[in-house]
Design a protein around this motif. Structure first.
Motif, PDB file in Angstrom:
ATOM      1  N   TRP A  19       0.815  -1.214   0.000  1.00 38.80           N
ATOM      2  CA  TRP A  19       0.000   0.000   0.000  1.00 38.80           C
ATOM      3  C   TRP A  19       0.849   1.265   0.000  1.00 38.80           C
ATOM      4  CZ3 TRP A  19      -3.642  -1.547   4.584  1.00 38.80           C
ATOM      5  CH2 TRP A  19      -4.528  -2.547   4.164  1.00 38.80           C
ATOM      6  N   HIS A  23       6.380   4.721  -5.702  1.00 39.26           N
ATOM      7  CA  HIS A  23       6.136   4.669  -7.148  1.00 39.26           C
ATOM      8  C   HIS A  23       5.124   3.612  -7.578  1.00 39.26           C
ATOM      9  CE1 HIS A  23       9.341   7.533  -7.673  1.00 39.26           C
ATOM     10  NE2 HIS A  23      10.237   6.708  -7.153  1.00 39.26           N
ATOM     11  N   THR A  24       4.973   2.529  -6.879  1.00 39.21           N
ATOM     12  CA  THR A  24       4.056   1.476  -7.330  1.00 39.21           C
ATOM     13  C   THR A  24       2.726   1.476  -6.588  1.00 39.21           C
ATOM     14  OG1 THR A  24       5.015  -0.138  -5.815  1.00 39.21           O
ATOM     15  CG2 THR A  24       5.947  -0.035  -8.043  1.00 39.21           C
ATOM     16  N   SER A  25       2.644   2.168  -5.469  1.00 34.84           N
ATOM     17  CA  SER A  25       1.398   2.151  -4.694  1.00 34.84           C
ATOM     18  C   SER A  25       0.403   3.202  -5.158  1.00 34.84           C
ATOM     19  CB  SER A  25       1.708   2.355  -3.205  1.00 34.84           C
ATOM     20  OG  SER A  25       2.251   3.637  -2.991  1.00 34.84           O
ATOM     21  N   ARG A  26       0.800   4.100  -6.025  1.00 32.44           N
ATOM     22  CA  ARG A  26      -0.094   5.157  -6.501  1.00 32.44           C
ATOM     23  C   ARG A  26      -1.267   4.533  -7.258  1.00 32.44           C
ATOM     24  NH1 ARG A  26       0.957  10.975  -8.029  1.00 32.44           N
ATOM     25  NH2 ARG A  26       2.490  10.574  -6.436  1.00 32.44           N
ATOM     26  N   GLY A  27      -2.461   4.958  -6.862  1.00 35.14           N
ATOM     27  CA  GLY A  27      -3.660   4.442  -7.525  1.00 35.14           C
ATOM     28  C   GLY A  27      -4.111   3.086  -7.001  1.00 35.14           C
ATOM     29  N   THR A  28      -3.636   2.687  -5.843  1.00 36.42           N
ATOM     30  CA  THR A  28      -4.050   1.412  -5.266  1.00 36.42           C
ATOM     31  C   THR A  28      -5.559   1.427  -5.040  1.00 36.42           C
ATOM     32  OG1 THR A  28      -1.921   1.120  -4.171  1.00 36.42           O
ATOM     33  CG2 THR A  28      -3.768  -0.154  -3.312  1.00 36.42           C
TER      34      THR A  28
END
Length: 154
Positions: A19, A23-28
């Motif tokens: 969560w 960089h990868t949790s954006r828009g979860t």
């Protein structure tokens, strides 16, 4: 707000580190993440707004009956705008509003120093409290103005 965000990040990391991964949790959009976010707002409301609401109600409604006190509490806690914005969009406005409400109650009870401190905390938590700054300024400045006006006449 930064300390609160940091605390929420640590708690979220405990439940699911994806969560808050940079960089990868954006828009979860996970269901469990939305539940966590909504619960964090409800807990913040229970920890900050509700006790400060009870305190301000106790300070300002000393001469009111029980029915008026309960009505006042219910009107603030169950306000639909508060529930829709804070609980739906994770704004945590309830913390700032609780601090501002407590500041008003303290000012009305002639506790100028502590009322000012509570309002400063509200301002530092969320700049949304700037909407309330002008009335606070005039409330705090009015007694000094009357004193200064009296000095000019002498």
């Amino acid at each position: 707000t930064a300390y609160h965000s940091h605390l929420m990040g640590r708690i979220a990391n405990f439940f699911n580190s994806s969560w808050i991964t940079l960089h990868t949790s954006r828009g979860t959009e996970e269901y469990t993440h939305r539940i966590f976010m909504r619960m964090s707002v409800l807990v913040a409301e229970a920890v900050y707004l509700t006790p400060l609401l009870f305190l301000s109600n106790r300070i300002t409604a000393q001469h009111s009956g029980t029915t008026a006190k309960v009505a006042h509490l219910l009107l603030v806690v169950l306000a639909p705008g508060q529930a829709l914005i804070d609980h739906g969009h994770f704004q945590y406005n309830n913390i700032s509003l609780g601090l501002t409400l407590c500041a008003v109650a303290l000012l009305l009870s002639q506790s100028i120093y502590w009322g000012s401190v509570m309002f400063a905390l509200a301002l530092n938590y969320k700049q949304m409290s700037l909407y309330h700054a002008l009335p606070f300024f005039f409330y705090l400045f009015a007694p000094r103005y009357n004193t200064l006006a009296g000095l000019k006449q002498v």
